[in-house]
Scaffold this motif. Sequence first.
Motif, PDB file in Angstrom:
ATOM      1  N   ASN A   1       0.793  -1.328  -0.006  1.00 13.47           N
ATOM      2  CA  ASN A   1      -0.049  -0.109  -0.033  1.00 13.47           C
ATOM      3  C   ASN A   1       0.848   1.281  -0.026  1.00 13.47           C
ATOM      4  OD1 ASN A   1      -1.589   2.175   0.636  1.00 13.47           O
ATOM      5  ND2 ASN A   1      -3.121   0.677   1.798  1.00 13.47           N
TER       6      ASN A   1
ATOM      7  N   SER B   1       0.074   4.354  -0.432  1.00  8.90           N
ATOM      8  CA  SER B   1      -0.184   5.489   0.189  1.00  8.90           C
ATOM      9  C   SER B   1       0.132   5.513   1.759  1.00  8.90           C
ATOM     10  CB  SER B   1      -1.761   5.980  -0.046  1.00  8.90           C
ATOM     11  OG  SER B   1      -2.719   4.720   0.466  1.00  8.90           O
ATOM     12  N   SER B   2       0.083   4.229   2.407  1.00 10.19           N
ATOM     13  CA  SER B   2       0.474   4.110   3.701  1.00 10.19           C
ATOM     14  C   SER B   2       2.069   4.193   3.942  1.00 10.19           C
ATOM     15  CB  SER B   2      -0.307   3.198   4.380  1.00 10.19           C
ATOM     16  OG  SER B   2       0.065   1.696   3.831  1.00 10.19           O
TER      17      SER B   2
ATOM     18  N   LYS C   1       3.130   6.255   6.584  1.00 14.38           N
ATOM     19  CA  LYS C   1       2.925   6.002   7.941  1.00 14.38           C
ATOM     20  C   LYS C   1       3.790   4.899   8.237  1.00 14.38           C
ATOM     21  CE  LYS C   1      -1.929   5.927   9.214  1.00 14.38           C
ATOM     22  NZ  LYS C   1      -2.946   4.886   8.663  1.00 14.38           N
TER      23      LYS C   1
HETATM   24  C1  LIG Z   1      -3.810   2.389   2.175  1.00 18.64           C
HETATM   25  O1  LIG Z   1      -3.561   3.184   3.127  1.00 18.64           O
HETATM   26  C2  LIG Z   1      -4.348   4.259   3.334  1.00 18.64           C
HETATM   27  C3  LIG Z   1      -3.855   5.124   4.488  1.00 18.64           C
HETATM   28  O2  LIG Z   1      -3.672   4.164   5.655  1.00 18.64           O
HETATM   29  C4  LIG Z   1      -5.796   3.831   3.268  1.00 18.64           C
HETATM   30  O3  LIG Z   1      -6.676   4.661   3.425  1.00 18.64           O
HETATM   31  C5  LIG Z   1      -6.145   2.904   2.194  1.00 18.64           C
HETATM   32  O4  LIG Z   1      -7.570   2.453   2.357  1.00 18.64           O
HETATM   33  C6  LIG Z   1      -5.313   1.495   2.072  1.00 18.64           C
HETATM   34  N1  LIG Z   1      -5.498   1.221   0.660  1.00 18.64           N
HETATM   35  C7  LIG Z   1      -5.644  -0.305   0.605  1.00 18.64           C
HETATM   36  C8  LIG Z   1      -5.953  -0.628  -0.847  1.00 18.64           C
HETATM   37  O5  LIG Z   1      -5.494  -1.022   1.474  1.00 18.64           O
END
Ligand SMILES: *[C@@H]1O[C@H](CO)[C@@H](O)[C@H](O)[C@H]1NC(C)=O
Length: 540
Positions: A493, A495-496, A499
Amino acid sequence: MGISKQLPNFSYISLLALSFSFYCTITPTSSTSLQHDFIECIHRNTNVDFPLEKTFFTPARNVSIFSEVLESTAQNLRFLTNSMPKPGFIFTPVHESHVQASIICSKKLRIHLRVRSGGHDYEGLSYVSEIEKPFILLDLSKLRQINVNIKDNNAWVQAGATVGELYYRIAEKSKVHGFPAGLCSSLGIGGHITGGAYGSLMRKFGLAGDNVLDAKIVDANGKLLDRSSMGEDMFWAISGGGGASFGVILAWKIKLVPVSKTVTVFTVTKTLEQDATRILSKWQEVADKLVEELFIRVIFNVAGSLGNKTVTTSYNTLFLGDKDALMKVMKRSFPELGLTRKDCVEMSWIESIVYIAGFPSGTPTNVLLQGKSPFPKINFKAKSDFVKNPIPELGLIGMFKKLLKEDSPTMMWTPYGGMMARISESQIPFPHREGVIFKIQYITVWPDSDKRPIRHIKWIRDLYKFMTPYVSSNPRQAYVNYRDLDLGKNKKNASSNLKNARVWGRQYFKNNFNRLVRIKSKVDPENFFRHEQSIPPLLI
Ligand SMILES: *[C@@H]1O[C@H](CO)[C@@H](O)[C@H](O)[C@H]1NC(C)=O
Ligand SMILES: Cc1cc2nc3c(=O)[nH]c(=O)nc-3n(C[C@H](O)[C@H](O)[C@H](O)COP(=O)(O)OP(=O)(O)OC[C@H]3O[C@@H](n4cnc5c(N)ncnc54)[C@H](O)[C@@H]3O)c2cc1C
Ligand SMILES: *[C@@H]1O[C@H](CO)[C@@H](O)[C@H](O)[C@H]1NC(C)=O
Ligand SMILES: *[C@@H]1O[C@H](CO)[C@@H](O)[C@H](O)[C@H]1NC(C)=O
């Protein structure tokens, strides 16, 4: 189907074809054209020639030579298997300006670049990218000059030199000068110091990163900088903030430290049957409080065969002084070990380097010039912890039980205290200082023939979990030079990822992580220097 329906389809396909061919012309598909464009670009950006035969290696030209160069310094066989991604080509610059040109050209051609000095990265990050394709390898092994200046008490060392070569070149000029870097002779100066770098002189003089005076680095714009032109922020960041996040280090200027003409070494081994648990409990009480001239680390192994296995604990020691002085200190501070004069060997500091590195006794010191370690390469996975309160006997017993279940486990416990505790947590990015009694390194190794390597990785993760109550917490500290991609892991992931970075960032750097991120945003906002655990720039 009517024409009106076909048309959109048709144009969609030709658009696809068009964009595909367009894609092909700007992004070379074969490593040969990739290399061709790169070489042309390097030519345009440097006026120092380079012998192609000796500086460029591709699988297309000669796969056996390519593999030989790729494998030359790579320490972890786990990242050399067939299924691991391989660089499109390897460039081994022979002049500093070639490194500058490499940055300019890989940026221009949008080719991801990995940089390698000594190849010891625990997760293979210096020669494998599992996240970007294609990538190329900039290997600094041909930049390995060392200039030792005893009169001014310093030395300039190029990134591709090993610590063993550095130690040898110092000792060649003086028997009473040394440098506090790593224990393993094959470590590359370039990557090693970026993580702090400890060795048997750490309790007396701190880390290599605590003893650097200046550096030459190529930044994300291909500019060559030294300490004064990069500024104190960036100099701080590179002296312990981890490899390949801020630029390519070409050379370090280091401060030499005084060592005694005679030092004494010993290795005393105790098995479980020989009271290892009780002696280890005592070691935990004294390890960080001993005189600073004394460095006693503990190396754990499993010995014996089926039904008859035991854990061995080896007290592997360097003392800056002679045998008599050592015997006195040991009688007073750690009599439980039962050290005898017979166990002790007096030698010069450079001989102790060869001894602690693990070469057989009597190996001539010029072995250090070969830039090798005495051990064969193997597949391994490792993790680290910092301990702030002695581990109670119950914990030790549980830990021994776990060790006895694995094929080839090793641990190394490294004592802190002394100078390590006197340097502030923010002096350099390496934050593990006052309050740490010792550091644990867990390792498991396996041969290529092993059919289920995942078993060993699971074992070490399980041991790490078991140790949780006994080690530092919030954050659970870890040593960046023992790179561990399990920390803050959530690769899938993107986008995380930021984090996740905060998790491993705090583990490696504690509060220094925030400053590293700020400096990264300033010196490499486009994140040119990146890998699985590089310092991320701030998202604005
Ligand atoms: C990835 O991480 C973000 C932030 O923590 C979250 O909002 C998102 O749903 C995650 N996406 C997936 C595909 O797990
Ligand atoms: C057998 C073994 C023994 C070890 N013993 C010790 C020890 O005693 N003490 C200790 O502190 N550590 C020790 N380590 C860990 C070691 O310090 C780190 O692995 C260190 O990063 C190695 O540096 P390198 O140049 O050899 O590795 P590389 O794999 O070449 O580089 C490591 C990282 O730094 C980056 N990097 C490499 N060169 C440069 C450069 N010139 N500029 C910027 N970034 C660069 C790489 O891209 C990679 O991310 C040991 C490791 C091994 C495998
Ligand atoms: C590759 O190089 C090796 C070593 O120089 C040589 O023996 C071999 O013939 C070469 N192979 C090819 C295909 O050129
Ligand atoms: C294994 O057992 C034999 C016989 O009891 C003993 O002599 C030997 O020292 C043992 N080995 C280890 C490593 O404990």
